[in-house]
Design a protein around this motif. Structure first.
Motif, short mmCIF file in Angstrom:
data_model
loop_
_atom_site.label_atom_id
_atom_site.label_comp_id
_atom_site.label_asym_id
_atom_site.label_seq_id
_atom_site.Cartn_x
_atom_site.Cartn_y
_atom_site.Cartn_z
N GLU A 94 0.82 -1.22 0.00
CA GLU A 94 0.00 0.00 0.00
C GLU A 94 0.86 1.27 0.00
O GLU A 94 0.49 2.27 -0.59
CB GLU A 94 -0.96 0.00 1.19
N ARG A 95 2.00 1.23 0.68
CA ARG A 95 2.86 2.41 0.69
C ARG A 95 3.40 2.72 -0.71
O ARG A 95 3.60 3.87 -1.06
CB ARG A 95 4.02 2.23 1.67
N HIS A 96 3.62 1.68 -1.51
CA HIS A 96 4.10 1.89 -2.88
C HIS A 96 3.00 2.49 -3.75
O HIS A 96 3.24 3.40 -4.55
CB HIS A 96 4.59 0.58 -3.47
N GLY A 99 2.47 6.08 -2.63
CA GLY A 99 3.56 6.93 -3.11
C GLY A 99 3.45 7.24 -4.58
O GLY A 99 3.69 8.39 -5.02
N THR A 100 3.08 6.25 -5.37
CA THR A 100 2.91 6.47 -6.80
C THR A 100 1.77 7.44 -7.07
O THR A 100 1.87 8.33 -7.92
CB THR A 100 2.67 5.14 -7.52
N ARG A 101 0.67 7.27 -6.33
CA ARG A 101 -0.44 8.22 -6.47
C ARG A 101 0.02 9.64 -6.13
O ARG A 101 -0.38 10.61 -6.79
CB ARG A 101 -1.59 7.83 -5.54
N ARG A 102 0.87 9.77 -5.10
CA ARG A 102 1.35 11.09 -4.70
C ARG A 102 2.19 11.73 -5.79
O ARG A 102 2.05 12.93 -6.07
CB ARG A 102 2.16 10.97 -3.41
N GLU A 133 -9.19 -10.52 -2.54
CA GLU A 133 -10.10 -9.39 -2.47
C GLU A 133 -10.77 -9.10 -3.80
O GLU A 133 -11.59 -8.17 -3.90
CB GLU A 133 -9.33 -8.15 -2.01
N GLY A 134 -10.45 -9.89 -4.81
CA GLY A 134 -11.07 -9.71 -6.12
C GLY A 134 -10.58 -8.51 -6.90
O GLY A 134 -11.28 -8.02 -7.79
N ARG A 135 -9.40 -8.03 -6.57
CA ARG A 135 -8.86 -6.85 -7.27
C ARG A 135 -8.17 -7.27 -8.55
O ARG A 135 -7.44 -8.26 -8.60
CB ARG A 135 -7.88 -6.10 -6.34
N ALA A 136 -8.42 -6.53 -9.59
CA ALA A 136 -7.86 -6.85 -10.91
C ALA A 136 -6.46 -6.28 -11.05
O ALA A 136 -6.05 -5.38 -10.30
CB ALA A 136 -8.77 -6.27 -12.00
N PRO A 137 -5.68 -6.79 -12.00
CA PRO A 137 -4.38 -6.19 -12.28
C PRO A 137 -4.54 -4.70 -12.59
O PRO A 137 -5.54 -4.29 -13.19
CB PRO A 137 -3.89 -6.96 -13.51
N SER A 138 -3.55 -3.92 -12.19
CA SER A 138 -3.62 -2.49 -12.45
C SER A 138 -2.23 -1.95 -12.78
O SER A 138 -1.22 -2.56 -12.42
CB SER A 138 -4.19 -1.73 -11.24
N ARG A 139 -2.21 -0.80 -13.42
CA ARG A 139 -0.93 -0.16 -13.72
C ARG A 139 -0.25 0.32 -12.43
O ARG A 139 0.97 0.32 -12.33
CB ARG A 139 -1.14 1.02 -14.68
N LEU A 140 -1.05 0.71 -11.46
CA LEU A 140 -0.51 1.20 -10.20
C LEU A 140 0.20 0.08 -9.44
O LEU A 140 1.23 0.32 -8.79
CB LEU A 140 -1.64 1.76 -9.35
N ALA A 141 -0.32 -1.14 -9.50
CA ALA A 141 0.25 -2.26 -8.76
C ALA A 141 1.50 -2.82 -9.42
O ALA A 141 2.32 -3.47 -8.76
CB ALA A 141 -0.79 -3.36 -8.61
N CYS A 144 6.86 -1.34 -11.60
CA CYS A 144 7.59 -0.18 -12.12
C CYS A 144 6.76 1.10 -12.12
O CYS A 144 7.15 2.10 -12.72
CB CYS A 144 8.06 -0.45 -13.55
N SER A 145 5.62 1.09 -11.43
CA SER A 145 4.72 2.24 -11.53
C SER A 145 5.34 3.51 -10.98
O SER A 145 5.05 4.62 -11.46
CB SER A 145 3.38 1.95 -10.84
N GLY A 146 6.18 3.41 -9.95
CA GLY A 146 6.83 4.60 -9.42
C GLY A 146 7.73 5.26 -10.45
O GLY A 146 7.74 6.49 -10.59
N LYS A 147 8.48 4.46 -11.17
CA LYS A 147 9.33 4.99 -12.23
C LYS A 147 8.50 5.64 -13.32
O LYS A 147 8.84 6.73 -13.80
CB LYS A 147 10.17 3.85 -12.84
#
Length: 339
Positions: A94-96, A99-102, A133-141, A144-147
């Protein structure tokens, strides 16, 4: 920028890898991991080489500290945790994600602007929870999303286009390529596409070690030092909880380390000593003990690296062997109790 003329690009050839680790079971060699290792001394000279350290290869995510330096040079205004995340192959904690959202918020952008591939979190525990939890793949997860968020931020600040920021001809990627060549001291041999969709620059293993050594020896306040300081202070943001490279940076004072897919690792100390490893078959079980043995050869006390000797090989649930670096790398086996 370094004033030395750039060397020619490394040759694209079948790498002349050599044995770097033995799989020992019951006192016999059951398997062999091939690869290449280079150890640099404080003057940047090759102290030890095994295999082929000059052939062109793809450093994968081990090049991220260099990419982060290029982005800071291009105006990326991040430091601390968020700069470490910009150089990360993160676990999807979650911290990653936060951070990427920020970073995206600072740029005035959203997850929809990312162009990396959607994926599940890299860490298996985090990934399993995500699936439950039924969460789908995402770009955020994706790891390399931080980069990618940092790439978008730099592009936004410079007035560069956003939709095509992964195009090798984009000004951002041209700027990154220039710094890759500057820090490694050699021209790029070939440009391909990394797993996340970003351009991937082919250099040599020797060049990778040289580039990260230059990052750790740079003067305080420079883009290089800012990246090194951020990754060393927040190693879990550059990787994740329980990751071996984070533990390695915690264990060895001043060490900067970064792993990459397909058995790549690079590590450098503030005085310029550096180690770079490529395991031919991409095996993590060999990458970790081989990198640790390389650091011992560079002068790091073995007592600091005992936990990185590698996991024991089990038989019937009991230890019966190990993955042991070859004698040329680890002549007295200070990191392993394996017979």
């Amino acid at each position: 920028m370094y004033s030395s003329p750039l060397a020619d690009p490394p040759l694209i050839r079948e790498p002349l890898h050599a044995p770097v680790a033995h799989l020992i079971r019951g006192g016999m060699i059951e398997g062999i991991h091939y690869g290449s290792v280079v150890v640099l001394d404080t003057d940047g000279q090759v102290q030890l080489q095994i295999g082929d350290i000059e052939a062109a290869f793809y450093p994968r995510s081990a090049i991220k500290p260099v990419q982060a330096v290029a982005m800071v040079r291009a105006g990326l205004p991040l430091d601390g945790e968020l700069l470490s995340l910009a150089a990360a192959s993160h676990s999807g904690e979650e911290r990653h994600l936060a951070g990427t959202r920020r970073i995206l918020e600072l740029a005035g952008l959203t997850e929809d602007d990312l162009r990396n591939v959607p994926d599940l979190p890299y860490d298996p525990v985090v990934r399993d929870a995500w699936v439950r939890e039924g969460r789908a793949p995402s770009r955020l997860a994706q790891n390399c999303s931080g980069k990618h968020a940092a790439m978008l931020y730099v592009s936004k600040l410079n007035g560069w286009s956003l939709d095509d920021y992964l195009d090798p001809a984009h000004p951002l990627q041209q700027a990154i390529a220039e710094i890759v060549e500057d820090l490694t001291g050699q021209r790029i041999a070939r440009v391909s596409v990394d797993g996340c969709g970003a351009p991937l620059f082919s250099i040599s293993l020797h060049g990778l070690a040289r580039g990260v050594s230059r990052i750790t020896t740079a003067a305080a306040g420079t883009p290089e030092a800012r990246v090194a300081d951020a990754m060393r202070e927040y190693p879990e943001m550059a990787s994740g909880a329980g990751r071996d490279v984070a533990a390695l940076m915690r264990a060895v004072p001043g060490l900067l380390a970064k792993d990459g897919f397909e058995g790549v690792e690079v590590a450098a100390l503030p005085d310029g000593r550096a180690v770079a490893v490529k395991i031919a078959d991409g095996a993590n079980r060999a990458r970790v003990p081989v990198a640790a043995a390389g650091l011992v050869r560079a002068g790091v006390p073995g007592s600091l690296l005992a936990e990185f000797a590698g996991e024991p090989l089990l038989g019937g649930g009991e230890p019966v062997g190990c993955v042991r670096p070859v004698r040329a790398l680890d002549p007295v086996s200070p990191l392993s109790a394996c017979a």
